[in-house]
Design a protein around this motif. Sequence first.
Motif, PDB file in Angstrom:
ATOM      1  N   LEU A 235       0.714  -1.129  -0.027  1.00 20.72           N
ATOM      2  CA  LEU A 235       0.102  -0.016   0.022  1.00 20.72           C
ATOM      3  C   LEU A 235       0.830   1.286  -0.233  1.00 20.72           C
ATOM      4  CD1 LEU A 235      -2.603  -0.852   2.837  1.00 20.72           C
ATOM      5  CD2 LEU A 235      -2.719  -1.248   0.097  1.00 20.72           C
ATOM      6  N   VAL A 236       0.284   2.157  -0.938  1.00 23.03           N
ATOM      7  CA  VAL A 236       0.911   3.611  -0.452  1.00 23.03           C
ATOM      8  C   VAL A 236      -0.286   4.535  -0.554  1.00 23.03           C
ATOM      9  CG1 VAL A 236       2.204   5.573  -1.739  1.00 23.03           C
ATOM     10  CG2 VAL A 236       2.877   3.385  -2.044  1.00 23.03           C
ATOM     11  N   ASN A 237      -0.318   5.160   0.839  1.00 29.13           N
ATOM     12  CA  ASN A 237      -1.376   5.885   1.359  1.00 29.13           C
ATOM     13  C   ASN A 237      -1.246   7.634   1.313  1.00 29.13           C
ATOM     14  OD1 ASN A 237      -3.703   7.083   2.324  1.00 29.13           O
ATOM     15  ND2 ASN A 237      -4.396   5.214   3.781  1.00 29.13           N
ATOM     16  N   ARG A 238      -1.885   8.269   0.639  1.00 25.75           N
ATOM     17  CA  ARG A 238      -1.666   9.793   0.551  1.00 25.75           C
ATOM     18  C   ARG A 238      -2.788  10.381   1.080  1.00 25.75           C
ATOM     19  NH1 ARG A 238       2.241  11.754  -2.756  1.00 25.75           N
ATOM     20  NH2 ARG A 238       1.480  13.938  -2.092  1.00 25.75           N
ATOM     21  N   GLY A 239      -3.123  10.209   2.484  1.00 26.14           N
ATOM     22  CA  GLY A 239      -4.256  10.998   3.131  1.00 26.14           C
ATOM     23  C   GLY A 239      -5.644  10.547   2.961  1.00 26.14           C
ATOM     24  N   HIS A 240      -5.697   9.200   2.556  1.00 24.78           N
ATOM     25  CA  HIS A 240      -6.941   8.368   2.300  1.00 24.78           C
ATOM     26  C   HIS A 240      -7.266   7.462   3.407  1.00 24.78           C
ATOM     27  CE1 HIS A 240     -10.041   7.502  -0.623  1.00 24.78           C
ATOM     28  NE2 HIS A 240      -9.950   6.363  -0.227  1.00 24.78           N
ATOM     29  N   PRO A 241      -8.617   7.405   3.815  1.00 24.20           N
ATOM     30  CA  PRO A 241      -9.030   6.654   4.656  1.00 24.20           C
ATOM     31  C   PRO A 241      -8.277   5.234   4.448  1.00 24.20           C
ATOM     32  CG  PRO A 241     -10.912   7.572   4.043  1.00 24.20           C
ATOM     33  CD  PRO A 241      -9.623   8.064   2.981  1.00 24.20           C
ATOM     34  N   PRO A 242      -7.783   4.210   5.625  1.00 25.46           N
ATOM     35  CA  PRO A 242      -7.070   3.127   5.414  1.00 25.46           C
ATOM     36  C   PRO A 242      -7.844   2.089   5.156  1.00 25.46           C
ATOM     37  CG  PRO A 242      -7.545   3.675   7.773  1.00 25.46           C
ATOM     38  CD  PRO A 242      -7.930   4.904   6.877  1.00 25.46           C
ATOM     39  N   PRO A 243      -7.468   1.012   4.072  1.00 26.46           N
ATOM     40  CA  PRO A 243      -8.204   0.044   3.777  1.00 26.46           C
ATOM     41  C   PRO A 243      -8.674  -1.104   4.923  1.00 26.46           C
ATOM     42  CG  PRO A 243      -5.928  -0.232   3.067  1.00 26.46           C
ATOM     43  CD  PRO A 243      -6.509   0.870   3.683  1.00 26.46           C
ATOM     44  N   LEU A 244      -9.756  -1.665   4.734  1.00 21.65           N
ATOM     45  CA  LEU A 244      -9.943  -2.616   5.717  1.00 21.65           C
ATOM     46  C   LEU A 244      -9.799  -4.118   5.362  1.00 21.65           C
ATOM     47  CD1 LEU A 244     -13.524  -0.896   7.254  1.00 21.65           C
ATOM     48  CD2 LEU A 244     -10.998  -0.896   8.244  1.00 21.65           C
ATOM     49  N   LEU A 245      -9.282  -4.928   6.181  1.00 21.41           N
ATOM     50  CA  LEU A 245      -8.849  -6.248   5.904  1.00 21.41           C
ATOM     51  C   LEU A 245      -9.850  -7.049   6.539  1.00 21.41           C
ATOM     52  CD1 LEU A 245      -6.911  -8.261   4.246  1.00 21.41           C
ATOM     53  CD2 LEU A 245      -5.581  -8.568   6.478  1.00 21.41           C
ATOM     54  N   LEU A 246     -10.479  -7.791   6.167  1.00 20.64           N
ATOM     55  CA  LEU A 246     -11.726  -8.912   6.900  1.00 20.64           C
ATOM     56  C   LEU A 246     -10.910 -10.225   6.609  1.00 20.64           C
ATOM     57  CD1 LEU A 246     -14.422  -9.267   8.156  1.00 20.64           C
ATOM     58  CD2 LEU A 246     -15.029  -9.683   6.123  1.00 20.64           C
ATOM     59  N   ARG A 247     -10.533 -10.908   7.991  1.00 24.55           N
ATOM     60  CA  ARG A 247      -9.917 -12.273   8.225  1.00 24.55           C
ATOM     61  C   ARG A 247     -10.666 -12.736   9.171  1.00 24.55           C
ATOM     62  NH1 ARG A 247      -3.939 -11.802   8.901  1.00 24.55           N
ATOM     63  NH2 ARG A 247      -4.080 -11.542   6.644  1.00 24.55           N
ATOM     64  N   GLN A 248     -11.066 -13.878   8.787  1.00 26.73           N
ATOM     65  CA  GLN A 248     -11.855 -14.917   9.701  1.00 26.73           C
ATOM     66  C   GLN A 248     -12.932 -14.255  10.584  1.00 26.73           C
ATOM     67  OE1 GLN A 248      -8.593 -16.952  11.652  1.00 26.73           O
ATOM     68  NE2 GLN A 248      -8.129 -18.234   9.888  1.00 26.73           N
ATOM     69  N   GLY A 249     -13.702 -13.302   9.923  1.00 24.27           N
ATOM     70  CA  GLY A 249     -14.707 -12.688  10.696  1.00 24.27           C
ATOM     71  C   GLY A 249     -14.195 -11.394  11.604  1.00 24.27           C
ATOM     72  N   ARG A 250     -12.744 -10.822  11.387  1.00 22.73           N
ATOM     73  CA  ARG A 250     -12.510  -9.730  12.038  1.00 22.73           C
ATOM     74  C   ARG A 250     -12.151  -9.104  11.189  1.00 22.73           C
ATOM     75  NH1 ARG A 250     -14.109  -9.219  17.215  1.00 22.73           N
ATOM     76  NH2 ARG A 250     -12.330  -7.923  17.612  1.00 22.73           N
ATOM     77  N   THR A 251     -12.192  -7.500  11.425  1.00 21.29           N
ATOM     78  CA  THR A 251     -11.854  -6.317  10.453  1.00 21.29           C
ATOM     79  C   THR A 251     -10.771  -5.719  10.921  1.00 21.29           C
ATOM     80  OG1 THR A 251     -13.866  -6.145   9.759  1.00 21.29           O
ATOM     81  CG2 THR A 251     -12.421  -4.438   9.321  1.00 21.29           C
ATOM     82  N   THR A 252      -9.669  -5.526  10.460  1.00 22.94           N
ATOM     83  CA  THR A 252      -8.425  -4.855  10.534  1.00 22.94           C
ATOM     84  C   THR A 252      -8.173  -3.558   9.820  1.00 22.94           C
ATOM     85  OG1 THR A 252      -7.363  -6.667  11.502  1.00 22.94           O
ATOM     86  CG2 THR A 252      -6.116  -4.693  11.409  1.00 22.94           C
ATOM     87  N   ALA A 253      -7.962  -2.504  10.323  1.00 15.66           N
ATOM     88  CA  ALA A 253      -7.719  -1.386   9.457  1.00 15.66           C
ATOM     89  C   ALA A 253      -6.041  -1.236   9.133  1.00 15.66           C
ATOM     90  CB  ALA A 253      -8.131   0.135  10.098  1.00 15.66           C
ATOM     91  N   LEU A 254      -5.590  -1.084   7.910  1.00 14.54           N
ATOM     92  CA  LEU A 254      -4.467  -1.204   7.472  1.00 14.54           C
ATOM     93  C   LEU A 254      -3.759   0.024   7.805  1.00 14.54           C
ATOM     94  CD1 LEU A 254      -4.181  -3.644   4.526  1.00 14.54           C
ATOM     95  CD2 LEU A 254      -4.208  -4.394   7.072  1.00 14.54           C
ATOM     96  N   MET A 255      -3.577   0.495   8.815  1.00 15.86           N
ATOM     97  CA  MET A 255      -3.257   2.109   8.863  1.00 15.86           C
ATOM     98  C   MET A 255      -1.648   2.246   8.703  1.00 15.86           C
ATOM     99  SD  MET A 255      -5.568   3.490  10.410  1.00 15.86           S
ATOM    100  CE  MET A 255      -4.867   4.953  10.863  1.00 15.86           C
ATOM    101  N   PRO A 256      -1.320   3.311   7.867  1.00 13.88           N
ATOM    102  CA  PRO A 256       0.227   3.675   7.365  1.00 13.88           C
ATOM    103  C   PRO A 256       0.905   3.688   8.759  1.00 13.88           C
ATOM    104  CG  PRO A 256      -1.236   5.301   6.880  1.00 13.88           C
ATOM    105  CD  PRO A 256      -2.026   4.340   7.341  1.00 13.88           C
TER     106      PRO A 256
END
Length: 365
Positions: A235-256
């Motif tokens: 990922l390369v994030n330029r001021g955008h909301p972080p993507p969300l990763l859904l794994r086995q029913g749990r969500t994680t924000a991929l924060m830079p």
Amino acid sequence: MQCVPFLIALAVLLIELTPAHFIYTGPLLTAIPALAGVTLGPRGTTAAAALALAISIITATYNQAWGTVQVYTNFLALVLVSVAGFVASSAVQTRRQRELDQVRRIAVAAQEVVLRPVPARLGPVLAASMCLAAGTGAQVGGDLYEAVQTRYGVRMIVGDVRGKGLTAVRAVAATLGAFREAVHYEDELVEVMNHCAAALRREVAVPGAYGQEVLMEGFVTALIAQVPDEPVVQLVNRGHPPPLLLRQGRTTALMPSSPLPPLGLEDFISGPPPKAESYPFLPGDRLLLYTDGVIEARDRDSQFFALPETMEGIHAGTTPPEFLEQLHQALTRHAEGDLADDVAMILADRLDGEPRPPSGGADVG
């Protein structure tokens, strides 16, 4: 202007129920539905006409004027003007709605020329996209998205241009044009983002293309993701909301780890050159890229949309289009059908060794 008919009604009551009732108020009552027909629409005209009729009955009873020609003349004039005001107001509203619908259709068609549907299958991922227009007007929004399969893997972008209208469309076209070209030639994901930033700088430099406000305060938040054959996402994030990763029913924000400013604000970048950040993206995982119109949607109590919790509540066996459709339904219920901002989303499912065949179309917007 919408208050004028009701102010006139109040004035008539004050005149008729006081010693000043010798003043002839018939023309004032007749003016109430006429003015309402210009400013309040069909429903407002009906309400104003009913109010004027009630006042006429009250004042005739209070002043013991029943049986006089003047009272029945006033009633007849009031009915005729009310009917005419309702018909005229309905015609104006219908014409305005047709014009607005036509403008919206043109706006949506123009946006669809720039934003192409995401293919259902891209290398190691199944994908789907959705784009929802805000219900606040007919202007084209500034959300952008794209997904392309390249020799480096699947590369995706989601972004949001500050503002709306033709200015936003130009910025969207410039950003997507640079992305679609650079993804096939640049090894480094950061360089792809740099091409997008350079395209925006060239676009802004065109004399007269943008107003002074845009030149001073315009920017584009953007997120570029790359899914190679390895079980990771870069990922390369330029001021955008972080993507969300859904794994086995749990969500994680991929924060830079090192937040970067949006495109157009490169002067605020300090320190070493930015690098792409890598996160595990395993078979069975789901990755959601979205714009801030999703998480900033509010309900009547001004509560934001709970995107991570909603994702966790969707059945794991849904296909990407079905998943986005359920998100769409939940978002619409939360905002009660009135989105204040445009929404764009891309969902990517990481495939395992036995990929499921794609079901249906890829774009559900």
